[in-house]
Design a protein around this motif. Structure first.
Motif, mmCIF file in Angstrom:
data_model
loop_
_atom_site.group_PDB
_atom_site.id
_atom_site.type_symbol
_atom_site.label_atom_id
_atom_site.label_comp_id
_atom_site.label_asym_id
_atom_site.label_seq_id
_atom_site.Cartn_x
_atom_site.Cartn_y
_atom_site.Cartn_z
ATOM 1 N N ASN A 1 0.584 -1.319 0.082
ATOM 2 C CA ASN A 1 -0.065 0.082 0.046
ATOM 3 C C ASN A 1 0.614 1.260 0.009
ATOM 4 N N LEU A 2 2.197 1.019 -0.044
ATOM 5 C CA LEU A 2 2.991 2.550 -0.162
ATOM 6 C C LEU A 2 3.033 2.738 -1.582
ATOM 7 N N ASP A 3 2.820 4.075 -1.956
ATOM 8 C CA ASP A 3 2.796 4.830 -3.194
ATOM 9 C C ASP A 3 4.064 4.707 -3.869
ATOM 10 N N ARG A 4 4.485 3.930 -4.670
ATOM 11 C CA ARG A 4 5.719 3.699 -5.554
ATOM 12 C C ARG A 4 6.114 4.946 -6.367
ATOM 13 N N ASN A 5 5.325 5.877 -6.392
ATOM 14 C CA ASN A 5 5.507 7.193 -6.996
ATOM 15 C C ASN A 5 6.392 8.166 -5.888
ATOM 16 N N LYS A 6 6.034 7.817 -4.798
ATOM 17 C CA LYS A 6 6.558 9.044 -3.771
ATOM 18 C C LYS A 6 7.718 8.062 -2.788
ATOM 19 N N TYR A 7 7.569 6.702 -2.870
ATOM 20 C CA TYR A 7 8.523 5.950 -1.858
ATOM 21 C C TYR A 7 9.308 4.570 -2.818
ATOM 22 N N THR A 8 10.480 4.318 -2.221
ATOM 23 C CA THR A 8 11.243 3.322 -2.524
ATOM 24 C C THR A 8 11.211 2.319 -1.350
ATOM 25 N N PRO A 9 10.255 1.437 -1.150
ATOM 26 C CA PRO A 9 10.017 0.546 -0.074
ATOM 27 C C PRO A 9 11.006 -0.745 0.037
ATOM 28 N N PHE A 10 11.650 -0.750 1.276
ATOM 29 C CA PHE A 10 12.648 -1.967 1.370
ATOM 30 C C PHE A 10 11.933 -3.002 2.525
ATOM 31 N N GLU A 11 11.901 -4.123 2.448
ATOM 32 C CA GLU A 11 11.437 -5.189 3.423
ATOM 33 C C GLU A 11 12.712 -5.577 4.132
ATOM 34 N N VAL A 12 12.346 -5.232 5.427
ATOM 35 C CA VAL A 12 13.602 -5.295 6.534
ATOM 36 C C VAL A 12 12.872 -6.219 7.553
ATOM 37 N N HIS A 13 13.589 -7.403 7.993
ATOM 38 C CA HIS A 13 13.456 -8.390 8.925
ATOM 39 C C HIS A 13 14.103 -8.118 10.007
ATOM 40 N N ILE A 14 13.627 -7.913 11.375
ATOM 41 C CA ILE A 14 14.352 -7.908 12.602
ATOM 42 C C ILE A 14 14.112 -8.989 13.271
ATOM 43 N N LEU A 15 14.916 -10.181 13.116
ATOM 44 C CA LEU A 15 14.583 -11.324 13.876
ATOM 45 C C LEU A 15 15.965 -11.895 14.818
ATOM 46 N N PRO A 16 15.672 -12.737 15.608
ATOM 47 C CA PRO A 16 16.971 -13.019 16.701
ATOM 48 C C PRO A 16 18.061 -13.789 15.724
ATOM 49 N N GLU A 17 17.807 -14.272 14.442
ATOM 50 C CA GLU A 17 19.166 -14.815 13.650
ATOM 51 C C GLU A 17 19.734 -13.827 12.998
ATOM 52 N N GLY A 18 18.978 -12.407 12.974
ATOM 53 C CA GLY A 18 19.768 -11.440 12.179
ATOM 54 C C GLY A 18 18.772 -10.207 11.641
ATOM 55 N N TRP A 19 19.464 -9.004 11.293
ATOM 56 C CA TRP A 19 18.636 -7.949 10.838
ATOM 57 C C TRP A 19 19.053 -8.026 9.415
ATOM 58 N N ASP A 20 18.051 -8.098 8.455
ATOM 59 C CA ASP A 20 18.420 -8.165 7.104
ATOM 60 C C ASP A 20 17.323 -7.486 6.185
ATOM 61 N N VAL A 21 18.069 -7.142 5.175
ATOM 62 C CA VAL A 21 16.868 -6.585 3.819
ATOM 63 C C VAL A 21 16.851 -7.484 2.981
ATOM 64 N N LEU A 22 15.482 -7.785 2.708
ATOM 65 C CA LEU A 22 15.029 -8.816 1.490
ATOM 66 C C LEU A 22 15.003 -8.129 0.381
ATOM 67 N N ILE A 23 15.620 -8.769 -0.699
ATOM 68 C CA ILE A 23 15.390 -8.249 -2.019
ATOM 69 C C ILE A 23 15.519 -9.506 -3.084
ATOM 70 N N GLU A 24 14.594 -9.498 -3.665
ATOM 71 C CA GLU A 24 14.238 -10.720 -4.572
ATOM 72 C C GLU A 24 14.987 -12.117 -4.090
#
Length: 328
Positions: free
Chosen positions: A27-50
């Protein structure tokens, strides 16, 4: 604008949080934002890209991709439970000067602690259940608790969400099992008198500069109370708008706004009340309410005719404005 949509967490609520994160990404407007999926988990902090993971640098909450450092302009936080709903991540982001959505670190820590929230709201004359607070290792007299609160009563972890660890105790014989269940989630517990009445869930937020009740949802649990199964496994009916007479609805709206402002809130919240003899009794406030398609908050937005994309725009604007105030 690079937006970190942060989800996950260190508790059993992480699965629900990831579902919420997917709704935000959609639901984030791609014309305004470039969103990144970020997981904060006990095994690590990561950005998931493809399908690939890119480790977050905890020194500045950035990451690298193909040798290029990528920083975020703002964080949209949808972690349920620790460390994103109890103030830890908020304090970290604030120290970095990175704007984030939702309430501040103090309000997050306060509302995550049921006892302390009730204590603060008691000063504002907001009705609540009678309660007893206990810590692991305390002497516990079941007969005395039953005499003080009456049967049935509720046993809850002091710091937990999604109704994890909560039991309704109908007889003294059920008490030990309820204690074990609650203490598995937290070393402190809250024991409350059972309130018999209509349960309502109220979405409240600061929208366009005004404290706004997004909607009131009536909860009809198929179980003894609104437990984890009822919330997430279809064992409840959620009716929006709630079937309230005009006078009671007005009371619920007023007390919801009063609680939100008394606690110094900002961002999305979902407060739970049980209405007894026409009086709303405060149960708890969630500062990162579930945002999966089946969750209550998006249902209320749909009934109110407010697009989720507009709500997220509003949240990001508030986050950026708070950063300016913080720097001053």
């Amino acid at each position: 604008m690079n937006v970190a949509v942060v989800m996950g967490g260190y508790s059993d609520e992480s699965v629900i949080s990831v579902r919420s994160g997917q709704l935000i990404l959609a639901n984030l407007d791609r014309n305004k934002y470039t969103p990144f999926e970020v997981h904060i988990l006990p095994e690590g902090w990561d950005v998931l890209i493809e399908g690939s993971k890119h480790a977050i640098n905890k020194a500045d909450f950035s990451f690298e991709k193909d040798g290029t450092k990528i920083a975020f302009d703002v964080v949209v936080n949808t972690i349920h439970g620790t460390p994103g709903e109890d103030g830890q991540m908020q304090a970290y982001w604030q120290l970095l000067g990175l704007p984030y959505t939702g309430c501040g670190f103090y309000q997050s820590a306060l509302t995550f602690n049921k006892r302390d929230t009730l204590s603060v709201l008691n000063k504002f004359g907001i009705p609540r259940a009678k309660s007893i607070y206990l810590s692991k290792g305390d002497a516990i007299d079941a007969q005395d608790i039953a005499a003080t609160l009456g049967l049935p009563f509720m046993v809850k972890p002091n710091q937990s969400g999604s109704s994890l660890g909560i039991s309704k105790v109908n007889s003294i014989e059920e008490f030990d099992k309820a204690l074990e269940f609650a203490f598995a989630e937290d070393s402190d517990i809250l024991i409350e008198s059972f309130l018999k009445g209509m349960e309502v869930s109220v979405g409240v937020l600061n929208y366009q500069g005004k404290t706004t009740v997004l909607g009131i949802t009536e909860i009809v649990s198929h179980n003894d109370f609104f437990d984890y199964e009822a919330k997430y496994q279809g064992k409840s009916d959620e009716i929006t708008p709630a079937r309230l007479d005009e006078a009671t609805e007005q009371k619920v709206r007023e007390i919801s706004i009063k609680a939100y402002e008394a606690l110094g809130m900002s961002g999305f919240t979902r407060s739970e009340f049980i209405i007894v003899d026409g009086e709303p009794h405060f149960i708890e406030m969630n500062t990162n309410p579930g945002l999966s398609p089946a969750s209550i908050f998006p249902q209320q937005a749909a009934v109110a005719g407010v697009a989720m994309s507009d709500l997220f725009d509003n949240e990001i604007k508030l986050a950026l404005e708070r950063k300016v105030l913080f720097k001053k």
